[in-house]
Motif scaffolding. Structure first.
Motif, PDB file in Angstrom:
ATOM      1  N   ILE A  16      62.044 -41.269  22.334  1.00  0.00           N
ATOM      2  CA  ILE A  16      62.455 -41.434  23.723  1.00  0.00           C
ATOM      3  C   ILE A  16      62.299 -40.101  24.444  1.00  0.00           C
ATOM      4  O   ILE A  16      62.922 -39.111  24.084  1.00  0.00           O
ATOM      5  CB  ILE A  16      63.899 -41.936  23.820  1.00  0.00           C
ATOM      6  N   LEU A  17      61.432 -40.075  25.463  1.00  0.00           N
ATOM      7  CA  LEU A  17      61.215 -38.874  26.256  1.00  0.00           C
ATOM      8  C   LEU A  17      62.121 -38.835  27.485  1.00  0.00           C
ATOM      9  O   LEU A  17      62.545 -37.774  27.921  1.00  0.00           O
ATOM     10  CB  LEU A  17      59.747 -38.785  26.698  1.00  0.00           C
ATOM     11  N   HIS A  18      62.393 -40.015  28.047  1.00  0.00           N
ATOM     12  CA  HIS A  18      63.229 -40.088  29.245  1.00  0.00           C
ATOM     13  C   HIS A  18      63.726 -41.520  29.401  1.00  0.00           C
ATOM     14  O   HIS A  18      63.019 -42.466  29.102  1.00  0.00           O
ATOM     15  CB  HIS A  18      62.425 -39.680  30.482  1.00  0.00           C
ATOM     16  N   GLY A  19      64.928 -41.666  29.881  1.00  0.00           N
ATOM     17  CA  GLY A  19      65.467 -42.982  30.171  1.00  0.00           C
ATOM     18  C   GLY A  19      66.441 -42.891  31.322  1.00  0.00           C
ATOM     19  O   GLY A  19      67.163 -41.906  31.441  1.00  0.00           O
ATOM     20  N   SER A  20      66.428 -43.869  32.199  1.00  0.00           N
ATOM     21  CA  SER A  20      67.370 -43.860  33.318  1.00  0.00           C
ATOM     22  C   SER A  20      67.718 -45.282  33.712  1.00  0.00           C
ATOM     23  O   SER A  20      66.954 -46.209  33.488  1.00  0.00           O
ATOM     24  CB  SER A  20      66.779 -43.116  34.516  1.00  0.00           C
ATOM     25  N   THR A  21      68.891 -45.442  34.273  1.00  0.00           N
ATOM     26  CA  THR A  21      69.373 -46.725  34.768  1.00  0.00           C
ATOM     27  C   THR A  21      70.003 -46.494  36.130  1.00  0.00           C
ATOM     28  O   THR A  21      70.689 -45.503  36.327  1.00  0.00           O
ATOM     29  CB  THR A  21      70.441 -47.311  33.819  1.00  0.00           C
ATOM     30  N   THR A  22      69.768 -47.411  37.069  1.00  0.00           N
ATOM     31  CA  THR A  22      70.434 -47.321  38.366  1.00  0.00           C
ATOM     32  C   THR A  22      71.815 -47.944  38.247  1.00  0.00           C
ATOM     33  O   THR A  22      72.019 -48.879  37.493  1.00  0.00           O
ATOM     34  CB  THR A  22      69.645 -48.050  39.462  1.00  0.00           C
ATOM     35  N   PHE A  23      72.777 -47.424  38.973  1.00  0.00           N
ATOM     36  CA  PHE A  23      74.126 -47.959  38.946  1.00  0.00           C
ATOM     37  C   PHE A  23      74.537 -48.306  40.369  1.00  0.00           C
ATOM     38  O   PHE A  23      75.083 -47.493  41.080  1.00  0.00           O
ATOM     39  CB  PHE A  23      75.113 -46.948  38.341  1.00  0.00           C
TER      40      PHE A  23
ATOM     41  N   ALA B 264      68.341 -51.796  37.340  1.00  0.00           N
ATOM     42  CA  ALA B 264      66.968 -51.416  37.005  1.00  0.00           C
ATOM     43  C   ALA B 264      66.978 -50.261  36.014  1.00  0.00           C
ATOM     44  O   ALA B 264      67.877 -49.428  36.016  1.00  0.00           O
ATOM     45  CB  ALA B 264      66.219 -50.992  38.269  1.00  0.00           C
ATOM     46  N   PHE B 265      65.973 -50.236  35.118  1.00  0.00           N
ATOM     47  CA  PHE B 265      65.844 -49.108  34.210  1.00  0.00           C
ATOM     48  C   PHE B 265      64.380 -48.712  34.049  1.00  0.00           C
ATOM     49  O   PHE B 265      63.478 -49.507  34.297  1.00  0.00           O
ATOM     50  CB  PHE B 265      66.448 -49.397  32.826  1.00  0.00           C
ATOM     51  N   MET B 266      64.177 -47.477  33.635  1.00  0.00           N
ATOM     52  CA  MET B 266      62.854 -46.958  33.283  1.00  0.00           C
ATOM     53  C   MET B 266      63.027 -46.158  32.002  1.00  0.00           C
ATOM     54  O   MET B 266      63.932 -45.324  31.908  1.00  0.00           O
ATOM     55  CB  MET B 266      62.291 -46.054  34.381  1.00  0.00           C
ATOM     56  N   THR B 267      62.218 -46.434  31.002  1.00  0.00           N
ATOM     57  CA  THR B 267      62.221 -45.692  29.752  1.00  0.00           C
ATOM     58  C   THR B 267      60.815 -45.170  29.501  1.00  0.00           C
ATOM     59  O   THR B 267      59.843 -45.885  29.708  1.00  0.00           O
ATOM     60  CB  THR B 267      62.657 -46.586  28.575  1.00  0.00           C
ATOM     61  N   VAL B 268      60.726 -43.916  29.059  1.00  0.00           N
ATOM     62  CA  VAL B 268      59.439 -43.298  28.741  1.00  0.00           C
ATOM     63  C   VAL B 268      59.474 -42.915  27.265  1.00  0.00           C
ATOM     64  O   VAL B 268      60.394 -42.227  26.809  1.00  0.00           O
ATOM     65  CB  VAL B 268      59.179 -42.054  29.614  1.00  0.00           C
ATOM     66  N   LEU B 269      58.469 -43.388  26.507  1.00  0.00           N
ATOM     67  CA  LEU B 269      58.379 -43.139  25.074  1.00  0.00           C
ATOM     68  C   LEU B 269      57.093 -42.397  24.747  1.00  0.00           C
ATOM     69  O   LEU B 269      56.068 -42.601  25.400  1.00  0.00           O
ATOM     70  CB  LEU B 269      58.366 -44.454  24.292  1.00  0.00           C
TER      71      LEU B 269
END
Length: 90
Positions: A67-74, A56-61
């Protein structure tokens, strides 16, 4: 790819997010996108990054596609994020 369009559908700007020429790019998909207060939230899954199948990922623009924020679950199994919920203060 993220496209910024006018209200008439004319292209203003483009952002390529997640693609990397130095790695084996796989199946990456956005599943929900919302715009709120000049901020764009995108969520979905990537098979390019992470250790399990789908991560899963979430990106904030920002409105100008910065790109203000981005994350991925591992995790070790498949994860997906399908819906962005809007929360309002009561």
């Amino acid at each position: 790819m993220v496209f910024k369009l006018t209200q008439y559908g004319q292209l203003l700007d483009t952002l390529i997010q997640g693609y990397n020429v130095g790695i084996d790019n796989r199946n990456d998909r956005p599943l929900d996108i919302i715009e709120e207060n000049d901020t764009v939230y995108i969520t979905g899954y990537t098979e390019t990054y992470g250790h399990g199948g789908k991560e899963a990922f979430m990106t904030v623009l920002s409105a100008d596609l910065k790109i203000l924020h981005g994350s991925t679950t591992f995790g070790t199994t498949s994860d997906q994020s399908r819906v962005i919920l809007r929360m309002e203060k009561v």
